[in-house]
Design a protein around this motif. Structure first.
Motif, PDB file in Angstrom:
ATOM      1  N   ALA A 156     -25.811 -63.572  55.225  1.00 64.34           N
ATOM      2  CA  ALA A 156     -25.814 -64.699  56.156  1.00 64.34           C
ATOM      3  C   ALA A 156     -24.585 -64.632  57.046  1.00 64.34           C
ATOM      4  CB  ALA A 156     -25.830 -66.014  55.373  1.00 64.34           C
ATOM      5  N   ALA A 157     -24.634 -65.404  58.126  1.00 65.75           N
ATOM      6  CA  ALA A 157     -23.512 -65.463  59.063  1.00 65.75           C
ATOM      7  C   ALA A 157     -22.326 -66.166  58.408  1.00 65.75           C
ATOM      8  CB  ALA A 157     -23.936 -66.208  60.328  1.00 65.75           C
ATOM      9  N   PRO A 158     -21.090 -65.882  58.850  1.00 66.53           N
ATOM     10  CA  PRO A 158     -19.919 -66.563  58.280  1.00 66.53           C
ATOM     11  C   PRO A 158     -19.917 -68.044  58.681  1.00 66.53           C
ATOM     12  CG  PRO A 158     -19.282 -65.251  60.172  1.00 66.53           C
ATOM     13  CD  PRO A 158     -20.712 -64.918  59.909  1.00 66.53           C
ATOM     14  N   ARG A 159     -19.590 -68.902  57.726  1.00 64.71           N
ATOM     15  CA  ARG A 159     -19.552 -70.337  58.002  1.00 64.71           C
ATOM     16  C   ARG A 159     -18.176 -70.940  57.716  1.00 64.71           C
ATOM     17  NH1 ARG A 159     -24.660 -72.461  58.635  1.00 64.71           N
ATOM     18  NH2 ARG A 159     -26.383 -71.070  58.039  1.00 64.71           N
ATOM     19  N   ALA A 160     -17.368 -70.254  56.917  1.00 61.58           N
ATOM     20  CA  ALA A 160     -16.047 -70.760  56.565  1.00 61.58           C
ATOM     21  C   ALA A 160     -14.989 -69.754  57.003  1.00 61.58           C
ATOM     22  CB  ALA A 160     -15.952 -71.006  55.053  1.00 61.58           C
ATOM     23  N   GLY A 161     -13.738 -70.211  57.005  1.00 60.89           N
ATOM     24  CA  GLY A 161     -12.660 -69.357  57.484  1.00 60.89           C
ATOM     25  C   GLY A 161     -12.398 -68.142  56.625  1.00 60.89           C
ATOM     26  N   ASP A 162     -12.834 -68.152  55.369  1.00 61.66           N
ATOM     27  CA  ASP A 162     -12.585 -67.012  54.482  1.00 61.66           C
ATOM     28  C   ASP A 162     -13.820 -66.133  54.330  1.00 61.66           C
ATOM     29  OD1 ASP A 162     -14.132 -68.769  53.077  1.00 61.66           O
ATOM     30  OD2 ASP A 162     -12.987 -68.590  51.207  1.00 61.66           O
ATOM     31  N   GLU A 163     -14.723 -66.195  55.296  1.00 60.10           N
ATOM     32  CA  GLU A 163     -15.942 -65.388  55.243  1.00 60.10           C
ATOM     33  C   GLU A 163     -15.974 -64.408  56.418  1.00 60.10           C
ATOM     34  OE1 GLU A 163     -18.821 -68.718  53.082  1.00 60.10           O
ATOM     35  OE2 GLU A 163     -19.113 -68.221  55.204  1.00 60.10           O
ATOM     36  N   VAL A 164     -16.649 -63.259  56.170  1.00 59.52           N
ATOM     37  CA  VAL A 164     -16.695 -62.207  57.179  1.00 59.52           C
ATOM     38  C   VAL A 164     -18.018 -61.468  57.085  1.00 59.52           C
ATOM     39  CG1 VAL A 164     -15.632 -60.459  55.690  1.00 59.52           C
ATOM     40  CG2 VAL A 164     -15.402 -60.254  58.164  1.00 59.52           C
ATOM     41  N   VAL A 165     -18.483 -60.966  58.232  1.00 65.91           N
ATOM     42  CA  VAL A 165     -19.634 -60.057  58.295  1.00 65.91           C
ATOM     43  C   VAL A 165     -19.113 -58.713  58.776  1.00 65.91           C
ATOM     44  CG1 VAL A 165     -21.781 -59.524  59.508  1.00 65.91           C
ATOM     45  CG2 VAL A 165     -21.350 -61.851  58.692  1.00 65.91           C
ATOM     46  N   LEU A 166     -19.523 -57.627  58.123  1.00 66.14           N
ATOM     47  CA  LEU A 166     -19.101 -56.280  58.488  1.00 66.14           C
ATOM     48  C   LEU A 166     -20.276 -55.462  58.990  1.00 66.14           C
ATOM     49  CD1 LEU A 166     -16.832 -55.429  55.404  1.00 66.14           C
ATOM     50  CD2 LEU A 166     -16.083 -56.244  57.642  1.00 66.14           C
ATOM     51  N   ASP A 167     -19.987 -54.498  59.846  1.00 68.18           N
ATOM     52  CA  ASP A 167     -21.062 -53.596  60.254  1.00 68.18           C
ATOM     53  C   ASP A 167     -21.409 -52.688  59.073  1.00 68.18           C
ATOM     54  OD1 ASP A 167     -19.887 -50.578  60.905  1.00 68.18           O
ATOM     55  OD2 ASP A 167     -18.365 -52.160  61.059  1.00 68.18           O
ATOM     56  N   ALA A 168     -22.592 -52.125  59.099  1.00 65.03           N
ATOM     57  CA  ALA A 168     -23.108 -51.384  57.950  1.00 65.03           C
ATOM     58  C   ALA A 168     -22.233 -50.191  57.599  1.00 65.03           C
ATOM     59  CB  ALA A 168     -24.539 -50.931  58.236  1.00 65.03           C
ATOM     60  N   ALA A 169     -21.755 -49.453  58.602  1.00 66.46           N
ATOM     61  CA  ALA A 169     -20.960 -48.258  58.326  1.00 66.46           C
ATOM     62  C   ALA A 169     -19.632 -48.620  57.670  1.00 66.46           C
ATOM     63  CB  ALA A 169     -20.724 -47.479  59.615  1.00 66.46           C
ATOM     64  N   THR A 170     -18.977 -49.674  58.144  1.00 71.37           N
ATOM     65  CA  THR A 170     -17.697 -50.088  57.561  1.00 71.37           C
ATOM     66  C   THR A 170     -17.886 -50.568  56.127  1.00 71.37           C
ATOM     67  OG1 THR A 170     -16.814 -50.685  59.738  1.00 71.37           O
ATOM     68  CG2 THR A 170     -15.749 -51.672  57.820  1.00 71.37           C
ATOM     69  N   ALA A 171     -18.921 -51.355  55.895  1.00 66.26           N
ATOM     70  CA  ALA A 171     -19.183 -51.846  54.537  1.00 66.26           C
ATOM     71  C   ALA A 171     -19.462 -50.687  53.585  1.00 66.26           C
ATOM     72  CB  ALA A 171     -20.364 -52.806  54.560  1.00 66.26           C
ATOM     73  N   ARG A 172     -20.204 -49.707  54.077  1.00 62.54           N
ATOM     74  CA  ARG A 172     -20.527 -48.559  53.226  1.00 62.54           C
ATOM     75  C   ARG A 172     -19.265 -47.752  52.936  1.00 62.54           C
ATOM     76  NH1 ARG A 172     -24.505 -47.276  55.875  1.00 62.54           N
ATOM     77  NH2 ARG A 172     -23.541 -45.817  57.328  1.00 62.54           N
ATOM     78  N   ALA A 173     -18.393 -47.566  53.950  1.00 66.10           N
ATOM     79  CA  ALA A 173     -17.170 -46.792  53.741  1.00 66.10           C
ATOM     80  C   ALA A 173     -16.217 -47.497  52.777  1.00 66.10           C
ATOM     81  CB  ALA A 173     -16.475 -46.553  55.080  1.00 66.10           C
ATOM     82  N   ALA A 174     -16.189 -48.837  52.813  1.00 72.47           N
ATOM     83  CA  ALA A 174     -15.304 -49.596  51.922  1.00 72.47           C
ATOM     84  C   ALA A 174     -15.981 -49.947  50.592  1.00 72.47           C
ATOM     85  CB  ALA A 174     -14.859 -50.884  52.622  1.00 72.47           C
ATOM     86  N   ARG A 175     -17.253 -49.537  50.428  1.00 71.59           N
ATOM     87  CA  ARG A 175     -18.023 -49.808  49.219  1.00 71.59           C
ATOM     88  C   ARG A 175     -18.115 -51.312  48.954  1.00 71.59           C
ATOM     89  NH1 ARG A 175     -15.748 -45.071  45.087  1.00 71.59           N
ATOM     90  NH2 ARG A 175     -16.323 -43.296  46.437  1.00 71.59           N
ATOM     91  N   LEU A 176     -18.488 -52.021  50.004  1.00 74.72           N
ATOM     92  CA  LEU A 176     -18.618 -53.471  49.924  1.00 74.72           C
ATOM     93  C   LEU A 176     -20.081 -53.859  50.115  1.00 74.72           C
ATOM     94  CD1 LEU A 176     -15.543 -54.514  52.112  1.00 74.72           C
ATOM     95  CD2 LEU A 176     -15.698 -54.588  49.617  1.00 74.72           C
ATOM     96  N   THR A 177     -20.489 -54.917  49.447  1.00 76.86           N
ATOM     97  CA  THR A 177     -21.824 -55.480  49.605  1.00 76.86           C
ATOM     98  C   THR A 177     -21.685 -56.977  49.812  1.00 76.86           C
ATOM     99  OG1 THR A 177     -22.047 -55.787  47.211  1.00 76.86           O
ATOM    100  CG2 THR A 177     -22.861 -53.704  48.140  1.00 76.86           C
TER     101      THR A 177
END
Length: 842
Positions: free
Chosen positions: A138-159
């Protein structure tokens, strides 16, 4: 009838004596090469644009003016800002209320550091015009939330649901990944990106309340033109409205920089190069015409009129110049492509900008060469065409000793003007001295070309005295050069040109590089330097200061600022290196020795103050206690008080301010370096190990070496310009020397008939080549030194730095060029029998 006769004479001359026009053909081809290459770069700069990527679906974009102007106006073009100028966020509401506007969306772009590397941060609201969609989450709604592009998330091993740390200029922040963005059809939109809420993106940008641009979407039925008009009225002059490919320049600020670079190379350098090319071409054409004086005298003797001779020369130029120019344009296009690719590889041109190759610069190159050839030919044919036939035959047999009254007067005026201008330049400082010095070298070159026979006769007399005491070959060379000073002048001028321009460009760079390196090595007195390719958060200096064994740590935020120098027509806005310091002036003294010249060291770094390099202070006309008008990186004007002047601005920075004065006005507020001073008795290895988690740690020597390497990466510009100008002048010199030697086939044959041996003649030719090369090197060196002295004193405050080995290689190349260009054609000419050489037609 007269026209067909002159046309026939011209065609016959080219058909039956092609060797006489080979030198002219080569000169015209080389001139077209350099003029077309520079013209292509200039046109590419004028038309530089990058197709919009992120703004492709926003037909209208409003952004701030990215150029600064003089304080009193009058600067129509303006000077490109060091960073991005931004808009007041309150303009978004005004634009959104304009008729025909469906949505006005603020856009922000700045760097964030993540576990996968540096990404560009945006507010999630910008996805309304980029078309970015979520692949999951989902889209970020609070100040401590973030959306990453697919390549960056994959490189950082984030889901989705993972926690990670992002680092902005003000420090590290813990965030939760709420979504992963799907890959977009446009590559630029797929760059490493992080999306925050609009409010959080604004807070972490470092300049809250400011936006980079406003993307405007239309209501149904509203055309782009009508929408742009409505937005322009809404912003009321507080922003520039962009449509079409202009939008690409908003999202890629490098386009404006590319325009400046290409126009600078193609226009400023290209103008000088074009003048040199046309100037040298004109000299070659004049030499070709003068070598045919016997032919013109015979034509006059059999009844040819002055008008027919002049028209014949003009027709020859019309027949030779277009073909030579067209052939020269082909390697000119290749040179422009190579030059453009080099600029792109160095990062001066963004990927979206393309080289523009059209017919216009090619036509200009051919036309310039044609005009130069016709004018030079007509001027050279003026005297042999107007004198009486009998006098023409006598002058063709014996070389004229004087260059002519008009030529002598103009040449003497150029020489006096060059000397006077050199004196004025020596009294100036900064870029004023550099700009005047360019006029000095051009005036000297004009004087050398016009007074060539007189200078050549003087050189022949000076150098001929010791030669007369040598063997037969040396004695022949001395006698020949004194008797044929005009021929010597034709060969001398291109060598002087090559030596003067190459030395000026190459040794200007070596002088700047040496002065900067010396100042940098003397100025950095810290024990350790912390740095990172992606920058250091603002708190790094404080963390370093708390490290055991550290006495002082000062953070440096490096950027640029604009300062107005000069006055009247000579005023300009200079982009000068600027550093913002996180500590006090006393703390700075422990890690950086600015070489204080005046003022108070302790006052440096206080808000509202500035310390200035003494050369810049002189150029700007300010002293300690006065206020200096500075245009900060984003275009904000500031007037801090000058509290100190110092002497190592070239190696460190020309302006030193408090970090708090700079940070809100840059896109990336990360520190460039942190300078660390150990406490007395601190163990170097232990302190370095303790500082290692903050960034790469090096000592001052390693830091200075890295900075020197960065400077060397940018040195290719001067080297390339020197290679282009020097290479052209070298070809022109070789061309002229070959033409001169081949024209002497009859003379060489006569020498063989009167008993001179082949070895003696070749020895004579070599001695003449050494005389020409030595004189050319000496005169070119003198011109370069007279030019360099005010330039380097104005820029570095020191004398020119001329490495002996580099100078010897340039001088040796000039002498070797003269030897090869005379000895080889002389050997070719001596292959024929003495009798055939003596009877050779001229």
């Amino acid at each position: 009838m007269a026209r067909s006769l002159t046309n026939g004479l011209a065609r016959a001359a080219i058909r039956f004596k092609p060797a006489s026009f080979a030198g002219t053909f080569v000169a015209l081809m080389m001139a077209a090469l350099i003029v077309s290459a520079c013209g292509i770069l200039l046109e590419s700069g004028v038309r530089a644009a990058a197709p919009p990527q992120r703004y492709a679906d926003a037909p209208v974009v409003a952004a701030a003016e990215q150029k600064a102007h003089y304080e009193a106006g009058g600067d129509q073009e303006g000077t490109l800002l060091p960073d991005t100028a931004r808009l007041d966020a309150r303009l978004v509401a005004k634009v959104s209320r304009a008729p025909g506007v469906a949505a006005a969306i603020p856009d922000l772009s700045y760097p964030l550091r993540t576990a996968a590397g540096t990404v560009t941060a945006h507010g999630w609201g910008s996805t309304a015009f980029t078309g970015t969609k979520l692949a999951s989450g989902a889209a970020p709604r609070a100040g401590d939330e973030v959306v990453l592009d697919a390549a960056t998330a994959r490189a950082a091993r984030l889901t989705v649901g993972s926690h990670t740390t992002v680092t902005s200029a003000d420090g590290a922040h813990r965030v939760r990944v709420t979504g992963i963005a799907a890959p977009h059809a446009r590559a630029a939109v797929n760059a490493p990106t992080a999306w925050l809420t609009d409010q959080r993106a604004d807070a972490l940008s470092g300049h809250p309340g400011k936006v980079d641009a406003i993307a405007v979407l239309p209501k149904p039925g509203t055309s782009t033109g009508d929408l742009a008009d409505q937005v322009e009225r809404a912003v009321a002059g507080k922003a520039k409205v962009h449509t079409g490919d202009d939008r690409g320049g908003v999202e890629e600020p490098g386009v404006a920089g590319a325009q400046d670079v290409l126009v600078g190379v193609g226009g400023s350098f290209g103008g000088i190069a074009a003048l040199v090319a046309i100037f040298t071409t004109a000299g070659t054409v004049a030499l070709c015409v003068s070598q045919r004086s016997r032919e013109f005298a015979l034509l006059r003797a059999i009844g040819a009129t002055p008008r027919q001779l002049r028209r014949s020369v003009a027709t020859e130029a019309l027949l030779v110049a277009p073909l030579a120019g067209a052939l020269g344009c082909l390697p000119g296009i290749a040179l422009a492509h190579w030059w453009f690719d080099q600029l792109r590889d160095k990062g001066a041109i963004p990927d979206g900008v393309e080289l523009q190759v059209t017919w216009l610069p090619l036509l200009c190159a051919v036309g310039a060469g044609l005009l130069a050839a016709v004018c030079a030919g007509l001027l050279a044919a003026r005297r042999p065409a107007k004198i009486k036939p009998g006098q023409a035959l006598s002058e063709a047999a014996v070389e004229r000793s004087n260059p002519g009254v008009i030529r002598t007067v103009i040449g003497a005026g150029a020489l006096v003007g060059a000397i006077a201008l050199a004196g004025v330049a020596a009294e100036e400082s900064g870029d004023d001295a550099a700009n005047l010095a360019l006029g000095v070298v051009m005036l000297f070159m004009l004087a050398v070309s016009l007074l060539g026979p007189i200078i050549a006769r003087l050189c022949a007399w000076l150098i001929g005295l010791p030669l007369s005491l040598g063997g037969a070959a040396a004695h022949l060379a001395a006698a020949n050069t004194r008797a044929n000073s005009r021929r010597l002048a034709s060969a001398l001028t291109p060598i002087v040109l090559a030596m003067a321009f190459s030395s000026t460009l190459v040794f200007l760079h070596t002088s700047q590089a040496q002065a900067a390196s010396d100042q940098r090595r003397a100025g950095v007195v810290a024990d350790h330097v912390i740095s990172s390719p992606d920058g250091l958060p603002a708190g790094t200096a404080a963390r370093a200061a708390r490290t055991p064994g550290v006495a002082t740590a000062v953070g440096l935020l490096r950027t640029g600022a604009l300062v107005q120098t000069g006055s009247g027509e000579n005023r300009m806005l200079l982009n000068v290196p600027t550093q913002g310091i996180s500590g006090t002036g006393s703390q700075l003294r422990a890690v950086q020795d600015l070489d204080l010249r005046s003022g108070d060291q302790a006052a440096i770094g206080r808000p509202g103050t500035v310390a200035v390099d003494h050369l810049l202070a002189d150029a700007a006309g300010v002293e300690v206690g006065e206020r200096l008008r500075i245009v900060l990186p984003d275009g904000t004007v500031s007037r801090p008080e000058v509290v100190a002047t110092y002497g190592r601005g070239l190696g460190l920075a020309q302006l030193t301010l408090a970090r708090s004065m700079l940070a809100p006005h840059v896109t990336s507020g990360f520190d460039s370096d942190v300078l660390v001073k150990r406490a007395p008795g601190g163990d170097p290895a232990k302190v370095a190990a303790a500082l290692a988690p903050l960034g790469a740690v090096t000592d001052p020597d390693g830091y200075a070496a890295a900075q020197d390497k960065d400077s060397e990466l940018n040195a290719w510009a001067n080297t390339t310009m020197a290679a282009v100008l020097g290479g052209f002048a070298a070809v022109a010199a070789a061309n002229t020397l070959v033409m001169t030697v081949l024209d002497r086939r009859r003379e060489l044959g006569m020498l063989r008939l009167v008993g001179s041996t082949r070895r003696q003649i070749l020895g004579m030719v070599r001695w003449e080549a050494l005389l020409v090369g030595g004189a050319g090197v000496a005169i070119g060196t003198a011109i370069a030194l007279i030019t360099l002295n005010p330039m380097t004193h104005g820029i570095t405050g020191e004398a020119p730095h001329i490495p002996a080995g580099l100078y010897a290689s340039i001088a040796g190349a000039a002498v070797l060029l003269g030897l090869l260009s005379t000895t080889l054609p002389a050997r070719l000419a001596l292959r024929q029998t003495a009798l055939s050489g003596a009877s050779q037609r001229q």
